[in-house]
Enzyme design. Structure first.
Site, PDB file in Angstrom:
ATOM      1  CG  ASP A   1      -0.284  -0.459   2.498  1.00  0.00           C
ATOM      2  OD1 ASP A   1       0.957  -0.420   2.569  1.00  0.00           O
ATOM      3  OD2 ASP A   1      -1.002  -0.847   3.433  1.00  0.00           O
TER       4      ASP A   1
ATOM      5  CG  ASN B   1      -8.541  -1.497  11.969  1.00  0.00           C
ATOM      6  OD1 ASN B   1      -7.621  -2.203  11.560  1.00  0.00           O
ATOM      7  ND2 ASN B   1      -8.931  -0.413  11.328  1.00  0.00           N
TER       8      ASN B   1
ATOM      9  CG  HIS C   1      -5.655  -2.319   8.887  1.00  0.00           C
ATOM     10  ND1 HIS C   1      -5.716  -0.952   8.947  1.00  0.00           N
ATOM     11  CD2 HIS C   1      -4.387  -2.631   9.269  1.00  0.00           C
ATOM     12  CE1 HIS C   1      -4.562  -0.460   9.332  1.00  0.00           C
ATOM     13  NE2 HIS C   1      -3.737  -1.458   9.540  1.00  0.00           N
TER      14      HIS C   1
ATOM     15  CD  GLU D   1      -8.469   1.068   7.645  1.00  0.00           C
ATOM     16  OE1 GLU D   1      -8.250   0.075   8.381  1.00  0.00           O
ATOM     17  OE2 GLU D   1      -7.940   2.176   7.850  1.00  0.00           O
TER      18      GLU D   1
HETATM   19  P1  PGA Z   1       2.359  -1.539  12.744  1.00  0.00           P
HETATM   20  O1  PGA Z   1       1.140  -1.432  11.710  1.00  0.00           O
HETATM   21  O2  PGA Z   1       3.253  -2.594  12.218  1.00  0.00           O
HETATM   22  O3  PGA Z   1       2.992  -0.164  12.698  1.00  0.00           O
HETATM   23  O4  PGA Z   1       1.767  -1.869  14.058  1.00  0.00           O
HETATM   24  C1  PGA Z   1       0.539  -2.605  11.278  1.00  0.00           C
HETATM   25  C2  PGA Z   1      -0.627  -2.286  10.382  1.00  0.00           C
HETATM   26  O5  PGA Z   1      -1.332  -1.298  10.634  1.00  0.00           O
HETATM   27  O6  PGA Z   1      -0.849  -3.041   9.428  1.00  0.00           O
END
Ligand code: PGA
Length: 264
Positions: free
Chosen positions: A67, A137, A139, A144
């Site tokens: 992404d 959450n 994702h 999302e």
């Molecule tokens: P993080 O993010 O590795 O910074 O915890 C993970 C994500 O949001 O996919």
């Protein structure tokens, strides 16, 4: 699904690096799916060390990142292209023309751009090994909650929770990106093998719902239950809310005994 329980973040990173390095050595022209965020930083650090000390060779590999924030130029310090250059691409011998990250500066026909990203993945032969983190959450990528489980690469509006999590990286609230280009859940499920890494208590609820909850678009990572070759590598804190930890340890022991190639 394999659930590999590790003590802490360092162990998670080392185990992930062992698997990724093994995959690159056994298939030098591998197609990797890469993630950004704090979680894979340790993995990239290990891979860079393996490149420097052990000669791990990325020269024939291709990579596709999950992404990118909409509106951020590749040179923006918070862009995912910048993150990848800083933590991996500039530190190993990856071919610049084969390290794809969605372009956050596109305007106009987003669907056509995203369809081309999908085409590039297909033209490269598909993703052999996809690295994932997980959001609080649930994702994966920027899929999302309520993302279609069949979704492909597309423009996605970010949830309030994700924007909150991102706030501290930007100088003011108005600079926090509201949208991103992200591979879809369908795109991720097409990859041949998936490694999801998680560390810390803040991920425990999402991990429990992803592994032991029902498959639901409310928790994008739960879609991985439909993938035939997925390994979760998680530390004690992230595993906190799992109810079947003893069973996962037993599965791992039996896997090591009978089908160790699944862990190589
Ligand atoms: P993080 O993010 O590795 O910074 O915890 C993970 C994500 O949001 O996919």
């Amino acid at each position: 699904m394999l659930v590999v329980l590790k003590k802490d973040y360092e162990e998670v990173s080392r185990e992930a690096a062992r698997i990724v390095a093994g995959a690159i050595r056994s298939r030098p022209d591998i197609v990797l799916g890469l993630a950004t965020g704090s979680t894979p930083l340790g993995l990239y650090k290990e891979l860079v060390a393996m490149h420097r000390v052990g000669g791990l060779d990325f020269s024939r590999a291709t990579s596709f990142n999950l992404d990118e924030y909409l509106g951020l130029a590749p040179t923006h310090p918070q862009s995912f292209r910048h993150f990848m250059e800083e933590h991996l691409f500039s530190l190993v011998n990856m071919h610049p023309e084969r390290s794809y990250v969605p372009d956050g500066t596109i305007t106009g026909d987003y669907d056509a751009y995203c369809a081309r990203y999908e085409e590039s993945i297909k033209a490269a032969g598909g993703i052999d090994l996809q690295i994932l983190g997980i959001g609080r959450n649930g994702h994966i990528g920027f899929n999302e909650p309520t993302s279609s489980l069949a979704s492909r690469t597309r423009l996605k509006a970010l949830s309030r929770e994700t924007m909150e999590d991102n706030k501290h990286f930007f100088d003011s609230d108005s600079e926090v990106p509201k949208c991103a280009i992200t591979m879809g859940i369908g795109t991720i499920l097409d990859s041949k093998r998936v490694l999801l890494l998680a560390s810390g208590r803040s991920k425990a609820a999402a991990i429990a719902r992803a592994i032991e909850g029902p498959i639901t678009s409310s928790v994008s990572a739960s879609a991985l239950q439909m993938h035939p070759d997925v390994t979760f590598i998680i530390d004690e804190e992230a595993a906190y809310s799992l109810t079947q930890r003893d069973y996962y340890r037993h599965v791992l022991e039996m896997t090591q005994l009978f089908t160790p190639e699944r862990l190589s």
